[in-house]
Design a protein around this motif. Structure first.
Motif, PDB file in Angstrom:
ATOM      1  N   VAL A 139       0.810  -1.340   0.061  1.00  0.00           N
ATOM      2  CA  VAL A 139       0.098  -0.042  -0.039  1.00  0.00           C
ATOM      3  C   VAL A 139       0.954   1.252  -0.065  1.00  0.00           C
ATOM      4  N   ASP A 140       0.649   1.908  -0.801  1.00  0.00           N
ATOM      5  CA  ASP A 140       1.530   3.528  -0.821  1.00  0.00           C
ATOM      6  C   ASP A 140       1.114   4.190   0.343  1.00  0.00           C
ATOM      7  N   PRO A 141       1.948   4.537   1.102  1.00  0.00           N
ATOM      8  CA  PRO A 141       1.589   5.278   2.134  1.00  0.00           C
ATOM      9  C   PRO A 141       0.906   6.620   2.237  1.00  0.00           C
ATOM     10  N   ALA A 142       1.066   7.023   0.915  1.00  0.00           N
ATOM     11  CA  ALA A 142       0.519   8.394   0.584  1.00  0.00           C
ATOM     12  C   ALA A 142      -0.976   8.185   0.010  1.00  0.00           C
ATOM     13  N   SER A 143      -1.547   7.038  -0.004  1.00  0.00           N
ATOM     14  CA  SER A 143      -2.856   6.809  -0.710  1.00  0.00           C
ATOM     15  C   SER A 143      -3.949   7.015   0.153  1.00  0.00           C
ATOM     16  N   ASP A 144      -5.261   7.109  -0.280  1.00  0.00           N
ATOM     17  CA  ASP A 144      -6.409   7.001   0.574  1.00  0.00           C
ATOM     18  C   ASP A 144      -6.502   5.493   1.021  1.00  0.00           C
ATOM     19  N   ALA A 145      -6.167   4.638   0.349  1.00  0.00           N
ATOM     20  CA  ALA A 145      -6.024   3.028   0.985  1.00  0.00           C
ATOM     21  C   ALA A 145      -5.387   2.990   2.373  1.00  0.00           C
ATOM     22  N   ALA A 146      -4.207   3.737   2.284  1.00  0.00           N
ATOM     23  CA  ALA A 146      -3.329   3.570   3.545  1.00  0.00           C
ATOM     24  C   ALA A 146      -4.014   4.462   4.566  1.00  0.00           C
ATOM     25  N   GLU A 147      -4.636   5.511   4.288  1.00  0.00           N
ATOM     26  CA  GLU A 147      -5.502   6.295   5.322  1.00  0.00           C
ATOM     27  C   GLU A 147      -6.487   5.458   5.984  1.00  0.00           C
TER      28      GLU A 147
END
Length: 101
Positions: free
Chosen positions: A36-44
């Motif tokens: 998961v890209d740490p900057a993505s909404d998925a991570a959020e």
């Protein structure tokens, strides 16, 4: 099949070996989040590697192409987010991922 990046997540088809490892033996089809890209909404939203995505927009997904098609349909329909059904350790939960940059 190779992993594909969608919405900040690297997704790969769920294999029998992964099902075993992730305790997802009851899941047919499905995609596993490899990264998961740490900057993505998925991570959020708290998605993490090892989570299994079983549905997108309340439709079962069996491969990455189906996932991408449902996301594209949602974007084409002007939706601001798409609802994923994920399983972690056998527990299902819904997560809405933003489609806006």
């Amino acid at each position: 099949a190779p992993a594909v990046e969608v919405l900040g997540m690297r997704l790969a088809p769920l294999t029998d070996e992964l099902r075993e490892r992730l305790g997802a033996q009851t899941v047919s089809g499905g995609l596993v989040i490899e990264a998961v890209d740490p900057a993505s909404d998925a991570a959020e939203k708290g998605l993490q590697p090892g989570d299994v995505i079983t549905e997108v927009a309340q439709q079962p997904v069996t491969d990455v192409a189906a996932f991408q098609a449902r996301v594209q349909t949602a974007i084409d329909n002007g939706q601001k987010s798409v609802l994923l059904l994920i399983r972690r350790g056998g527990n299902p939960r819904f997560v809405a991922i933003s489609l806006e940059d």
